[in-house]
Design a protein around this motif. Structure first.
Motif, PDB file in Angstrom:
ATOM      1  N   ALA A 188       8.647  -5.935  10.500  1.00  0.00           N
ATOM      2  CA  ALA A 188       8.054  -6.924  11.414  1.00  0.00           C
ATOM      3  C   ALA A 188       8.561  -8.325  11.083  1.00  0.00           C
ATOM      4  CB  ALA A 188       6.536  -6.875  11.325  1.00  0.00           C
ATOM      5  N   ARG A 189       8.723  -8.623   9.805  1.00  0.00           N
ATOM      6  CA  ARG A 189       9.220  -9.947   9.402  1.00  0.00           C
ATOM      7  C   ARG A 189      10.685 -10.112   9.756  1.00  0.00           C
ATOM      8  NH1 ARG A 189       6.254  -9.740   4.264  1.00  0.00           N
ATOM      9  NH2 ARG A 189       8.119  -8.790   3.439  1.00  0.00           N
ATOM     10  N   GLY A 190      11.418  -8.989   9.773  1.00  0.00           N
ATOM     11  CA  GLY A 190      12.846  -9.032  10.054  1.00  0.00           C
ATOM     12  C   GLY A 190      13.189  -9.300  11.515  1.00  0.00           C
ATOM     13  N   ALA A 229       0.769   3.124   1.405  1.00  0.00           N
ATOM     14  CA  ALA A 229       1.090   1.762   0.970  1.00  0.00           C
ATOM     15  C   ALA A 229       2.579   1.468   1.180  1.00  0.00           C
ATOM     16  CB  ALA A 229       0.715   1.571  -0.494  1.00  0.00           C
ATOM     17  N   LYS A 230       3.424   2.458   0.889  1.00  0.00           N
ATOM     18  CA  LYS A 230       4.861   2.300   1.072  1.00  0.00           C
ATOM     19  C   LYS A 230       5.200   2.118   2.559  1.00  0.00           C
ATOM     20  CE  LYS A 230       8.703   4.267  -1.394  1.00  0.00           C
ATOM     21  NZ  LYS A 230       9.188   5.446  -2.105  1.00  0.00           N
ATOM     22  N   ALA A 231       4.555   2.911   3.406  1.00  0.00           N
ATOM     23  CA  ALA A 231       4.785   2.808   4.855  1.00  0.00           C
ATOM     24  C   ALA A 231       4.329   1.451   5.383  1.00  0.00           C
ATOM     25  CB  ALA A 231       4.043   3.939   5.585  1.00  0.00           C
ATOM     26  N   ALA A 232       3.200   0.955   4.876  1.00  0.00           N
ATOM     27  CA  ALA A 232       2.691  -0.352   5.311  1.00  0.00           C
ATOM     28  C   ALA A 232       3.647  -1.467   4.899  1.00  0.00           C
ATOM     29  CB  ALA A 232       1.303  -0.592   4.727  1.00  0.00           C
ATOM     30  N   THR A 233       4.179  -1.379   3.695  1.00  0.00           N
ATOM     31  CA  THR A 233       5.132  -2.382   3.210  1.00  0.00           C
ATOM     32  C   THR A 233       6.404  -2.351   4.049  1.00  0.00           C
ATOM     33  OG1 THR A 233       4.263  -2.182   0.972  1.00  0.00           O
ATOM     34  CG2 THR A 233       6.446  -3.143   1.189  1.00  0.00           C
ATOM     35  N   LYS A 234       6.859  -1.150   4.371  1.00  0.00           N
ATOM     36  CA  LYS A 234       8.069  -0.994   5.177  1.00  0.00           C
ATOM     37  C   LYS A 234       7.854  -1.575   6.571  1.00  0.00           C
ATOM     38  CE  LYS A 234      11.544   2.526   6.104  1.00  0.00           C
ATOM     39  NZ  LYS A 234      11.879   3.946   5.968  1.00  0.00           N
ATOM     40  N   ALA A 235       6.682  -1.297   7.172  1.00  0.00           N
ATOM     41  CA  ALA A 235       6.372  -1.816   8.506  1.00  0.00           C
ATOM     42  C   ALA A 235       6.269  -3.339   8.490  1.00  0.00           C
ATOM     43  CB  ALA A 235       5.064  -1.202   9.009  1.00  0.00           C
ATOM     44  N   GLU A 236       5.663  -3.869   7.448  1.00  0.00           N
ATOM     45  CA  GLU A 236       5.512  -5.322   7.301  1.00  0.00           C
ATOM     46  C   GLU A 236       6.876  -5.983   7.162  1.00  0.00           C
ATOM     47  OE1 GLU A 236       3.709  -8.053   3.839  1.00  0.00           O
ATOM     48  OE2 GLU A 236       2.288  -6.579   4.621  1.00  0.00           O
ATOM     49  N   SER A 237       7.735  -5.355   6.381  1.00  0.00           N
ATOM     50  CA  SER A 237       9.082  -5.869   6.169  1.00  0.00           C
ATOM     51  C   SER A 237       9.884  -5.851   7.470  1.00  0.00           C
ATOM     52  CB  SER A 237       9.778  -5.040   5.097  1.00  0.00           C
ATOM     53  OG  SER A 237      11.073  -5.486   4.876  1.00  0.00           O
TER      54      SER A 237
END
Length: 194
Positions: free
Chosen positions: A191-193, A181-189
């Motif tokens: 991607a938004r950046g 879940a932490k890795a997914a949040t980091k990847a999502e963040s």
């Protein structure tokens, strides 16, 4: 009371299983610290302080109590500040629940009331309150009306939080879920950046 296996230590788990304030304190300590070590914290406090009575903890000298919580192995990576938080929760249990932590959940008439009672405790934000509500429901059988609605995904079957830890295997599976879940949040963040 149920036989909990959160700390993965027989003495600590026996205390969590038999003392509601120990379980509440373990949940309080479960942040920025390995889960099983957080839930072993109440046993360290009892061993060093001689009691887990909320009234005695609330009345303890803050500096002395902080010293015993910070002594290696400390109850938490932030042993001194968490000692103060433990005393604040102890005071709330004494003032609001006559010194009996179990009344927080056993006397709640709905899932929403249970969640609100937990949220009102020092150090219990929304997520911690939801996880603890799921923990008492799944492992202690305390299931007030509407509890599944108020806890969201924590009420589902699976391995999402401490509410789902019943042995060493489930602890590892919860750890893997949190890591993913932490890795997914980091990847999502990331991607938004872009």
């Amino acid at each position: 009371m149920a036989k909990l296996q959160i700390a993965q230590d027989p003495v600590a788990d026996e205390l969590l299983s038999s003392d509601p304030f120990a379980l509440l304190t373990g949940m309080l300590l479960d942040q920025q610290f390995p889960m099983e070590r957080a839930f072993a914290g109440p046993a360290k406090i009892k061993d060093r302080f001689g009691s887990l009575d909320p009234a005695a903890i609330a009345a303890a000298d803050p500096a002395e109590f902080a010293d015993l919580c910070a002594t290696p192995p400390a109850i938490h990576r932030y042993g001194r500040s968490m000692a103060g938080r433990v005393q604040e929760v102890a005071r709330a249990v004494v003032d609001e629940y006559y010194g009996d932590a179990s009344r927080i959940w056993t006397e709640a008439t709905s899932g929403a009331q249970l969640l609100a009672r937990l949220r009102a405790l020092p150090g219990f934000g929304e997520q911690k309150a939801k996880i603890f509500t799921a923990l008492v429901a799944k492992q202690l059988g305390v299931t007030p009306d509407g509890w599944t609605e108020v806890v969201g995904d924590y009420g589902k079957d699976g391995f999402r939080s401490v509410a789902d830890v019943t042995d060493a295997d489930s602890l590892q599976r919860v750890r893997e879920f949190k890591k993913a879940a932490k890795a997914a949040t980091k990847a999502e963040s990331a991607a938004r950046g872009r």
